[in-house]
Design an enzyme around this catalytic site. Structure first.
Site, mmCIF file in Angstrom:
data_model
loop_
_atom_site.group_PDB
_atom_site.id
_atom_site.type_symbol
_atom_site.label_atom_id
_atom_site.label_comp_id
_atom_site.label_asym_id
_atom_site.label_seq_id
_atom_site.Cartn_x
_atom_site.Cartn_y
_atom_site.Cartn_z
ATOM 1 N N ARG A 303 0.449 -0.921 -0.013
ATOM 2 C CA ARG A 303 0.214 0.014 0.308
ATOM 3 C C ARG A 303 0.469 1.510 0.126
ATOM 4 N NH1 ARG A 303 -3.387 1.706 3.263
ATOM 5 N NH2 ARG A 303 -5.252 1.970 1.522
ATOM 6 N N CYS A 334 14.093 -5.266 -2.619
ATOM 7 C CA CYS A 334 15.358 -4.023 -3.908
ATOM 8 C C CYS A 334 14.984 -3.725 -5.396
ATOM 9 C CB CYS A 334 16.230 -5.745 -4.906
ATOM 10 S SG CYS A 334 17.881 -4.698 -5.587
ATOM 11 N N GLU A 335 14.766 -2.347 -4.540
ATOM 12 C CA GLU A 335 13.621 -1.869 -5.268
ATOM 13 C C GLU A 335 13.457 0.027 -4.670
ATOM 14 O OE1 GLU A 335 10.703 -1.444 -7.709
ATOM 15 O OE2 GLU A 335 10.865 -3.003 -7.949
ATOM 16 N N TYR A 363 -5.604 -5.708 2.771
ATOM 17 C CA TYR A 363 -5.100 -5.614 1.734
ATOM 18 C C TYR A 363 -3.889 -5.235 1.776
ATOM 19 C CZ TYR A 363 -9.735 -3.920 0.004
ATOM 20 O OH TYR A 363 -11.008 -3.538 -0.138
HETATM 21 N N1 LLP Z 1 -17.473 -4.089 -3.720
HETATM 22 C C1 LLP Z 1 -16.088 -4.454 -4.334
HETATM 23 C C2 LLP Z 1 -16.805 -4.792 -5.977
HETATM 24 C C3 LLP Z 1 -14.401 -4.081 -4.977
HETATM 25 O O1 LLP Z 1 -14.220 -3.823 -6.123
HETATM 26 C C4 LLP Z 1 -14.333 -3.682 -3.856
HETATM 27 C C5 LLP Z 1 -12.817 -3.257 -3.610
HETATM 28 C C6 LLP Z 1 -14.737 -3.468 -2.245
HETATM 29 C C7 LLP Z 1 -16.551 -4.117 -2.071
HETATM 30 C C8 LLP Z 1 -14.859 -2.875 -0.781
HETATM 31 O O2 LLP Z 1 -13.845 -1.993 -1.082
HETATM 32 P P1 LLP Z 1 -13.595 -1.512 0.614
HETATM 33 O O3 LLP Z 1 -14.647 -1.243 1.522
HETATM 34 O O4 LLP Z 1 -12.892 -2.426 1.175
HETATM 35 O O5 LLP Z 1 -13.372 -0.249 0.171
HETATM 36 N N2 LLP Z 1 -6.070 -2.629 -2.307
HETATM 37 C C9 LLP Z 1 -6.791 -1.105 -2.037
HETATM 38 C C10 LLP Z 1 -8.189 -1.273 -2.379
HETATM 39 C C11 LLP Z 1 -9.080 -1.719 -3.426
HETATM 40 C C12 LLP Z 1 -10.310 -2.138 -3.512
HETATM 41 C C13 LLP Z 1 -10.774 -2.953 -4.708
HETATM 42 N N3 LLP Z 1 -12.042 -3.296 -3.899
HETATM 43 C C14 LLP Z 1 -6.150 -0.695 -0.533
HETATM 44 O O6 LLP Z 1 -5.487 -1.851 -0.564
HETATM 45 O O7 LLP Z 1 -6.676 0.112 -0.101
#
Ligand code: LLP
Length: 414
Positions: A303, A334-335, A363
């Site tokens: 992240r 290594c970045e 995540y």
């Molecule tokens: N529903 C759908 C269709 C989604 O694409 C996502 C997240 C969620 C629900 C859940 O979202 P949340 O409640 O967790 O915000 N890797 C990124 C976050 C990417 C989220 C992708 N989709 C991070 O680390 O912030």
């Protein structure tokens, strides 16, 4: 009580010593708190919650969240297979496709999961399939939000959902094939900054719902944010529910019996419960910048590198040391971009100290990779009575590489 006071840093330090580092630790009490807070909202309305397992799909975590009566939100067929471990009623597995293949579609249809389709081309292939009767469609509501441009999904130009201008085509298509669109869905982004945007998107969906004659449910997506920095106001979910309730109550009046509203958060349930523990391996100054080098990095928590995300980092071996210094916390990949925290004022560190990277439950592990052929962290669940158990053991470096070579089908050349 401040957030700081509630964190059992001593206990985390002990766990770091017992299981070694890098290790993700999840607090079961925080997972339960988050489940209870959310499921306690909207109690007078037919609202159900799904867990977006992409946030953290360790089976023990999924099991913990499921205990609160929360269903499953998936975004790949692999996630569908995983959720089938937790229920016999596959219809309660909601699968939001994103460039799904025909093979994935056919398997999902035969499993009986609830498919949420985000393009007209896929919708037509779904309707053409002889074994289908109904599905949900994902709409791009033309209102987006999120903690970073890379996680804003509701922007009109984003790749997600069927745009509003094509809704009529989707409805006509369902009629042509004599199939039903029983649900509509939108997810505007992750780590929503303006809760009002979620309310606006809800209103957009409710308005558009009039176009769909066979509707049985509406899914408003996830996106509930986590306060990562002291400046982030905690998301007041009860207040959000207060704003949303009158909107839903009014809408419900014109709905048939059994009509359901869904939300599908991921981060909400697990971000604050998780800590990534790592050990200080290197301390050095590069003229102006003092570095702490640790035994984890962007391969375990991407992240900061990917979104410039800020995670609180605490020296849990010496949390109260009198002398403080400013450090960059560098990973062991290594970045040059592998920095977990910039310019952090913290107690003077010594080699062997354990650092806790906070709010890393969502995540973190699900986005971890084997880059630099590194092993994955161990994962541990910490219970409120102080007991703990390993929920994913660490592989040794030797076993990590052995497994990799074997998976490739390679046999020694000499
Ligand atoms: N529903 C759908 C269709 C989604 O694409 C996502 C997240 C969620 C629900 C859940 O979202 P949340 O409640 O967790 O915000 N890797 C990124 C976050 C990417 C989220 C992708 N989709 C991070 O680390 O912030």
């Amino acid at each position: 009580m401040t957030k700081e006071e509630t964190v059992p840093f001593e206990k985390l330090n002990e766990i770091g010593r017992i299981y070694g580092t890098p290790t993700y630790v999840y607090r079961q009490d925080i997972i339960k708190r988050q489940c209870d807070r959310l499921t306690g909202c909207f109690s007078n309305l037919p609202v159900k919650f799904l867990y977006a397992i992409k946030a953290n799909d360790n089976p023990f975590i999924i099991e913990e969240i499921k205990k609160a009566g929360v269903g499953f939100d998936t975004v790949s067929y692999e996630e569908v297979i995983l959720c089938k471990e937790f229920t016999n009623n596959y219809k309660e597995i909601f699968y939001t496709e994103n460039s799904m293949s025909d093979e994935e579609m056919t398997k999902s249809i035969h499993d009986g999961v609830t498919l949420n389709i985000g393009s007209l081309t896929r919708l037509e292939r779904f309707f053409k399939h002889p074994d289908t009767t109904e599905c949900c469609v994902r709409i791009n509501p033309a209102i987006g939000d999120g903690h970073h441009a890379k996680v804003n999904t509701g922007d009109p130009e984003s790749k997600f959902g069927i745009r509003i201008g094509l809704i009529e085509d989707a409805v006509q298509m369902s009629k042509r094939y004599n199939k039903k669109i029983t649900g509509i869905h939108a997810h505007i982004g992750s780590g929503i900054k303006e809760p009002d945007n979620l309310i606006v998107a809800m209103r957009v969906l409710l308005e558009l719902s009039e176009e769909f004659p066979d509707l049985e449910y509406i899914n408003f997506g996830g996106g509930l944010p986590t306060p990562y920095t002291a400046l982030d106001a905690p998301f007041d979910v009860e207040y959000f529910a207060e704003l949303a309730e009158p909107v839903l109550k009014k809408d419900l009046k014109s709905r048939p019996d059994g009509f359901t509203y869904f939300f599908e958060p991921g981060r909400w349930f697990i971000a604050e419960a998780g800590y990534l523990l790592c050990e200080v391996q290197t301390i050095k100054d590069q003229v102006e910048t003092e570095y702490i080098g640790v035994d984890t990095g962007m391969h375990h928590l991407v992240r900061p590198a990917l979104y410039e995300a800020w995670h609180r980092i605490v020296n849990i071996t010496h949390p109260d040391s009198a002398k403080e210094k400013r450090y960059n916390i560098a990973g062991n990949i290594c970045e040059s971009g592998d920095i977990l925290g910039f310019d952090r004022l913290m107690p003077e560190a010594s080699i062997g100290d354990i650092l806790a990277i906070c709010d890393a439950g969502a995540y973190g592990m699900t986005m971890a990779s084997a880059y630099n052929r590194r092993s994955f962290p161990a994962e541990v669940m910490l219970y409120p009575n102080g007991t703990h158990k390993v929920i994913r053991p660490r592989l040794t470096a030797e076993d990590t590489v052995k497994r990799f070579v074997k998976d490739c089908g390679y046999t020694k050349a000499f």
